[in-house]
Design an enzyme around this catalytic site. Structure first.
Site, PDB file in Angstrom:
ATOM      1  N   GLN A  32      60.128  56.696 -62.921  1.00  0.00           N
ATOM      2  CA  GLN A  32      59.429  56.236 -61.739  1.00  0.00           C
ATOM      3  C   GLN A  32      60.365  55.360 -60.937  1.00  0.00           C
ATOM      4  O   GLN A  32      60.419  54.159 -61.126  1.00  0.00           O
ATOM      5  CB  GLN A  32      58.183  55.467 -62.178  1.00  0.00           C
ATOM      6  CG  GLN A  32      57.248  55.144 -61.059  1.00  0.00           C
ATOM      7  CD  GLN A  32      55.940  54.596 -61.583  1.00  0.00           C
ATOM      8  OE1 GLN A  32      55.670  54.625 -62.783  1.00  0.00           O
ATOM      9  NE2 GLN A  32      55.129  54.088 -60.703  1.00  0.00           N
TER      10      GLN A  32
ATOM     11  N   LYS B 160      60.785  66.758 -58.965  1.00  0.00           N
ATOM     12  CA  LYS B 160      61.156  65.509 -58.302  1.00  0.00           C
ATOM     13  C   LYS B 160      60.342  65.376 -57.022  1.00  0.00           C
ATOM     14  O   LYS B 160      60.407  66.237 -56.158  1.00  0.00           O
ATOM     15  CB  LYS B 160      62.647  65.581 -57.962  1.00  0.00           C
ATOM     16  CG  LYS B 160      63.397  64.310 -58.200  1.00  0.00           C
ATOM     17  CD  LYS B 160      64.856  64.509 -57.939  1.00  0.00           C
ATOM     18  CE  LYS B 160      65.373  63.395 -57.075  1.00  0.00           C
ATOM     19  NZ  LYS B 160      66.842  63.490 -56.903  1.00  0.00           N
TER      20      LYS B 160
ATOM     21  N   ASP C  51      75.861  59.643 -53.644  1.00  0.00           N
ATOM     22  CA  ASP C  51      75.237  58.602 -54.478  1.00  0.00           C
ATOM     23  C   ASP C  51      75.811  58.663 -55.890  1.00  0.00           C
ATOM     24  O   ASP C  51      75.084  58.707 -56.879  1.00  0.00           O
ATOM     25  CB  ASP C  51      73.723  58.811 -54.495  1.00  0.00           C
ATOM     26  CG  ASP C  51      72.972  57.636 -55.126  1.00  0.00           C
ATOM     27  OD1 ASP C  51      73.542  56.528 -55.226  1.00  0.00           O
ATOM     28  OD2 ASP C  51      71.803  57.827 -55.519  1.00  0.00           O
TER      29      ASP C  51
HETATM   30  N1  LIG Z   1      67.493  68.165 -64.173  1.00  0.00           N
HETATM   31  C1  LIG Z   1      67.279  67.099 -64.951  1.00  0.00           C
HETATM   32  N2  LIG Z   1      67.269  67.224 -66.296  1.00  0.00           N
HETATM   33  C2  LIG Z   1      67.064  66.142 -67.081  1.00  0.00           C
HETATM   34  N3  LIG Z   1      66.832  64.904 -66.618  1.00  0.00           N
HETATM   35  C3  LIG Z   1      66.811  64.721 -65.283  1.00  0.00           C
HETATM   36  C4  LIG Z   1      67.038  65.799 -64.376  1.00  0.00           C
HETATM   37  N4  LIG Z   1      66.956  65.329 -63.121  1.00  0.00           N
HETATM   38  C5  LIG Z   1      66.682  64.018 -63.236  1.00  0.00           C
HETATM   39  N5  LIG Z   1      66.603  63.637 -64.520  1.00  0.00           N
HETATM   40  C6  LIG Z   1      66.337  62.277 -65.024  1.00  0.00           C
HETATM   41  O1  LIG Z   1      65.617  61.541 -64.047  1.00  0.00           O
HETATM   42  C7  LIG Z   1      66.413  60.468 -63.546  1.00  0.00           C
HETATM   43  C8  LIG Z   1      66.204  60.312 -62.041  1.00  0.00           C
HETATM   44  O2  LIG Z   1      66.536  61.518 -61.399  1.00  0.00           O
HETATM   45  P1  LIG Z   1      67.385  61.519 -60.063  1.00  0.00           P
HETATM   46  O3  LIG Z   1      68.611  60.722 -60.273  1.00  0.00           O
HETATM   47  O4  LIG Z   1      67.549  62.927 -59.628  1.00  0.00           O
HETATM   48  O5  LIG Z   1      66.395  60.810 -59.038  1.00  0.00           O
HETATM   49  P2  LIG Z   1      66.580  59.479 -58.200  1.00  0.00           P
HETATM   50  O6  LIG Z   1      66.271  59.791 -56.801  1.00  0.00           O
HETATM   51  O7  LIG Z   1      67.866  58.817 -58.512  1.00  0.00           O
HETATM   52  O8  LIG Z   1      65.458  58.611 -58.742  1.00  0.00           O
HETATM   53  P3  LIG Z   1      65.535  57.058 -58.835  1.00  0.00           P
HETATM   54  O9  LIG Z   1      64.816  56.572 -57.641  1.00  0.00           O
HETATM   55  O10 LIG Z   1      64.893  56.781 -60.138  1.00  0.00           O
HETATM   56  O11 LIG Z   1      66.990  56.659 -58.810  1.00  0.00           O
HETATM   57  C9  LIG Z   1      67.836  60.788 -63.943  1.00  0.00           C
HETATM   58  O12 LIG Z   1      68.624  59.633 -64.080  1.00  0.00           O
HETATM   59  C10 LIG Z   1      67.634  61.526 -65.254  1.00  0.00           C
HETATM   60  O13 LIG Z   1      67.457  60.607 -66.311  1.00  0.00           O
HETATM   61 MG   LIG Z   2      69.504  59.015 -59.554  1.00  0.00          MG
END
Ligand SMILES: Nc1ncnc2c1ncn2[C@@H]1O[C@H](COP(=O)(O)OP(=O)(O)OP(=O)(O)O)[C@@H](O)[C@H]1O
Ligand SMILES: [Mg+2]
Length: 276
Positions: free
Chosen positions: A64, A83, A185
């Site tokens: 989250q 997502k 990022d």
């Molecule tokens: N394809 C995937 N397979 C496994 N885990 C994933 C995957 N995509 C995302 N995650 C998990 O979810 C987390 C957050 O995903 P992501 O980095 O894509 O989103 P974010 O926009 O950075 O979200 P946040 O606001 O939490 O930073 C990742 O750090 C990872 O732990």
């Molecule tokens: Mg991230």
């Protein structure tokens, strides 16, 4: 130390197992928030209304974040993550909608470009333009490079593994940049390690801020963002970033001007912090 817009987004807390019941929630979810005006600007940065969860069997909220909620479940029988962007109430709904859509489209586009070039990234299963959500291959049982570094450091075992890992990261980023993909990022939380971790099998994720560019400056800034992230999340790893850069330079066909730009961007950052 100030470094303008190049600061990576902060690491965010995980929320395990707190998801709604399996299959709960309509697939369409709600539209963009329209009641933001009633709330006033006072709570602008807090308590965003969570997006409606996607209808995935066995659904579970895994992360989250401030930007996105990540759910895990099955998509047509495959282990998937969904997502969903969290709407920011301080933004006008129409702007919010445009931003969400653009980030999702960028994420899908860059993931496909990576896959086509053989750069390890999750498969894109589905892009939902109604809810601005994206369904990706779940890299099952993976951990973030960030957590891996923490656990190696904590265990006190031999850190030569980390040196190798850094080299692998440099190689991967060189390949990505040679395809003119700018991640936007780069942090150790946006790189996953497939199990078993000893294989150093890296997967790039989180392409919502990515774009396509051949400019050395954009690539240099991409590396600078990662360097800053390294310094703030892993203060004792200067050697790691050095190893990463060395391998980057040796792998990329176009690294010369990129490293030069990185040096310039570093200098700019330092000057800015001296001025205050
Ligand atoms: N394809 C995937 N397979 C496994 N885990 C994933 C995957 N995509 C995302 N995650 C998990 O979810 C987390 C957050 O995903 P992501 O980095 O894509 O989103 P974010 O926009 O950075 O979200 P946040 O606001 O939490 O930073 C990742 O750090 C990872 O732990
Ligand atoms: Mg991230």
């Amino acid at each position: 130390l100030t470094h303008g817009g190049a600061e990576p987004r902060r690491a965010r807390s995980a929320a395990g197992g707190a998801g709604p019941a399996a299959g709960a929630g309509p697939p369409g979810g709600r539209g963009p928030a329209v009641d933001g005006a009633e709330r006033g600007a006072g709570d602008a940065m807090v308590a965003e209304e969570p997006p409606a969860p996607p209808a995935l069997p066995g659904l579970r909220l895994v992360q989250q974040g401030a930007e996105a909620h990540v759910y895990r479940g099955l998509f047509l029988g495959r282990a998937a993550v969904a997502k969903l962007r969290v709407p920011k109430r301080y933004r006008h709904p129409a702007l919010e909608e445009r931003l969400s859509r653009r980030r999702m489209a960028q994420e899908a586009r860059s993931l496909l470009r990576c896959r086509r070039a053989g750069i390890p990234a999750p498969v894109v299963y589905f892009v939902d333009y109604v809810t601005n959500s994206i369904y990706l291959e779940d890299i099952v049982d993976s951990i973030t490079v960030q957590d891996h570094i923490y656990s190696v450091q904590k265990s006190g075992t031999d850190t030569s593994d980390l040196h190798k890992l850094a080299e692998k990261m440099g190689e991967l980023l060189a390949r990505m940049h040679d395809e003119d993909i700018i991640h936007g990022d780069l942090t150790t939380a946006n790189l996953l390690l497939r199990p078993p971790t000893e294989k150093l099998d890296l997967v790039l994720i989180d392409f919502g801020l990515s774009f396509i560019s051949g400019l050395p400056e954009d690539k240099g800034v991409d590396l600078y963002v990662l360097e800053k992230a390294f310094i703030s999340t892993h203060p004792d790893t200067e050697a790691m970033f050095q190893a990463l850069l060395k391998t980057y330079a040796a792998t990329s066909k176009k690294s010369g001007p990129v490293i030069k730009k990185l040096d310039e961007v570093r200098l700019r950052g330092r000057k800015r912090s001296m001025i205050g």
